[in-house]
Design a protein around this motif. Structure first.
Motif, PDB file in Angstrom:
ATOM      1  N   SER A  75      76.208  30.834 -11.957  1.00 15.39           N
ATOM      2  CA  SER A  75      75.169  30.757 -10.922  1.00 15.39           C
ATOM      3  C   SER A  75      75.799  30.957  -9.543  1.00 15.39           C
ATOM      4  CB  SER A  75      74.471  29.392 -10.971  1.00 15.39           C
ATOM      5  OG  SER A  75      75.382  28.372 -10.574  1.00 15.39           O
ATOM      6  N   THR A  76      74.989  31.368  -8.618  1.00 15.42           N
ATOM      7  CA  THR A  76      75.448  31.563  -7.242  1.00 15.42           C
ATOM      8  C   THR A  76      75.971  30.249  -6.686  1.00 15.42           C
ATOM      9  OG1 THR A  76      73.804  33.287  -6.978  1.00 15.42           O
ATOM     10  CG2 THR A  76      74.746  32.379  -4.962  1.00 15.42           C
ATOM     11  N   GLU A  77      75.290  29.157  -7.009  1.00 11.92           N
ATOM     12  CA  GLU A  77      75.715  27.838  -6.510  1.00 11.92           C
ATOM     13  C   GLU A  77      77.117  27.490  -7.004  1.00 11.92           C
ATOM     14  OE1 GLU A  77      72.736  28.239  -8.207  1.00 11.92           O
ATOM     15  OE2 GLU A  77      71.530  28.382  -6.384  1.00 11.92           O
ATOM     16  N   ARG A  78      77.378  27.744  -8.315  1.00 10.11           N
ATOM     17  CA  ARG A  78      78.689  27.421  -8.884  1.00 10.11           C
ATOM     18  C   ARG A  78      79.774  28.307  -8.259  1.00 10.11           C
ATOM     19  NH1 ARG A  78      82.493  24.166 -10.235  1.00 10.11           N
ATOM     20  NH2 ARG A  78      83.703  24.768 -12.033  1.00 10.11           N
ATOM     21  N   ALA A  79      79.475  29.576  -8.042  1.00 11.74           N
ATOM     22  CA  ALA A  79      80.440  30.470  -7.413  1.00 11.74           C
ATOM     23  C   ALA A  79      80.777  29.993  -6.011  1.00 11.74           C
ATOM     24  CB  ALA A  79      79.889  31.898  -7.377  1.00 11.74           C
ATOM     25  N   GLU A  80      79.764  29.612  -5.242  1.00 10.67           N
ATOM     26  CA  GLU A  80      80.006  29.114  -3.882  1.00 10.67           C
ATOM     27  C   GLU A  80      80.795  27.816  -3.894  1.00 10.67           C
ATOM     28  OE1 GLU A  80      76.101  28.977  -2.177  1.00 10.67           O
ATOM     29  OE2 GLU A  80      76.060  31.140  -1.825  1.00 10.67           O
ATOM     30  N   GLU A  81      80.543  26.965  -4.886  1.00  5.61           N
ATOM     31  CA  GLU A  81      81.294  25.715  -5.019  1.00  5.61           C
ATOM     32  C   GLU A  81      82.782  26.009  -5.278  1.00  5.61           C
ATOM     33  OE1 GLU A  81      81.586  22.036  -8.219  1.00  5.61           O
ATOM     34  OE2 GLU A  81      79.711  23.169  -8.093  1.00  5.61           O
ATOM     35  N   LEU A  82      83.061  26.948  -6.167  1.00 10.62           N
ATOM     36  CA  LEU A  82      84.452  27.305  -6.467  1.00 10.62           C
ATOM     37  C   LEU A  82      85.146  27.928  -5.252  1.00 10.62           C
ATOM     38  CD1 LEU A  82      84.037  28.748 -10.065  1.00 10.62           C
ATOM     39  CD2 LEU A  82      85.131  26.605  -9.426  1.00 10.62           C
ATOM     40  N   ILE A  83      84.448  28.774  -4.535  1.00 12.92           N
ATOM     41  CA  ILE A  83      85.021  29.385  -3.335  1.00 12.92           C
ATOM     42  C   ILE A  83      85.316  28.311  -2.295  1.00 12.92           C
ATOM     43  CG2 ILE A  83      84.522  30.912  -1.380  1.00 12.92           C
ATOM     44  CD1 ILE A  83      82.945  32.651  -3.423  1.00 12.92           C
ATOM     45  N   GLY A  84      84.370  27.370  -2.127  1.00 11.38           N
ATOM     46  CA  GLY A  84      84.581  26.257  -1.199  1.00 11.38           C
ATOM     47  C   GLY A  84      85.814  25.435  -1.566  1.00 11.38           C
ATOM     48  N   ASP A  85      85.973  25.159  -2.865  1.00 17.21           N
ATOM     49  CA  ASP A  85      87.152  24.409  -3.331  1.00 17.21           C
ATOM     50  C   ASP A  85      88.441  25.172  -3.054  1.00 17.21           C
ATOM     51  OD1 ASP A  85      85.576  22.347  -4.233  1.00 17.21           O
ATOM     52  OD2 ASP A  85      85.672  22.935  -6.354  1.00 17.21           O
ATOM     53  N   ALA A  86      88.409  26.470  -3.246  1.00 19.56           N
ATOM     54  CA  ALA A  86      89.601  27.272  -2.984  1.00 19.56           C
ATOM     55  C   ALA A  86      89.966  27.224  -1.514  1.00 19.56           C
ATOM     56  CB  ALA A  86      89.364  28.727  -3.414  1.00 19.56           C
ATOM     57  N   TYR A  87      88.974  27.318  -0.626  1.00 23.82           N
ATOM     58  CA  TYR A  87      89.254  27.243   0.806  1.00 23.82           C
ATOM     59  C   TYR A  87      89.788  25.868   1.195  1.00 23.82           C
ATOM     60  CZ  TYR A  87      87.229  31.766   1.952  1.00 23.82           C
ATOM     61  OH  TYR A  87      86.985  33.123   2.054  1.00 23.82           O
ATOM     62  N   LYS A  88      89.226  24.815   0.608  1.00 19.69           N
ATOM     63  CA  LYS A  88      89.723  23.450   0.881  1.00 19.69           C
ATOM     64  C   LYS A  88      91.165  23.313   0.485  1.00 19.69           C
ATOM     65  CE  LYS A  88      85.849  21.179  -0.577  1.00 19.69           C
ATOM     66  NZ  LYS A  88      85.196  20.115  -1.289  1.00 19.69           N
TER      67      LYS A  88
END
Length: 93
Positions: A75-88
């Motif tokens: 899902s788009t939400e899960r992809a954005e969550e993973l990208i956010g975690d990578a940036y963190k």
């Protein structure tokens, strides 16, 4: 691997067989070109076994390529969550 001429092989066959039995390989040449290699039966069996295993792997890969595998979905939400975690994780370094 030692290389001997065909005439030398003919004259010293028992000695060459002893070498092969001890684990060596003996190449036999005729007119300067290798025409045969004496190897132990175990060596040829290992080679045959390796080719059989390679054929099995090849057949399994071909069968896997023919299978319909469903496309992975996210899902788009899960992809954005993973990208956010990578940036963190990047900024935490």
């Amino acid at each position: 691997m030692v290389t001997i001429s065909a005439s030398e092989a003919r004259q010293t066959l028992p000695a060459q067989l002893d070498r092969v039995e001890a684990g060596e390989e003996v190449a036999i040449s005729r007119h300067g070109r290798v025409v045969a290699i004496l190897v132990s039966p175990q060596r040829t069996q290992r080679t045959r076994d390796a080719w059989q295993r390679a054929d099995l792997i090849s057949n399994r890969l071909a069968a896997a390529r023919e299978q319909n595998v469903p496309a992975a979905s996210m899902s788009t939400e899960r992809a954005e969550e993973l990208i956010g975690d990578a940036y963190k994780n990047r900024s935490a370094r």
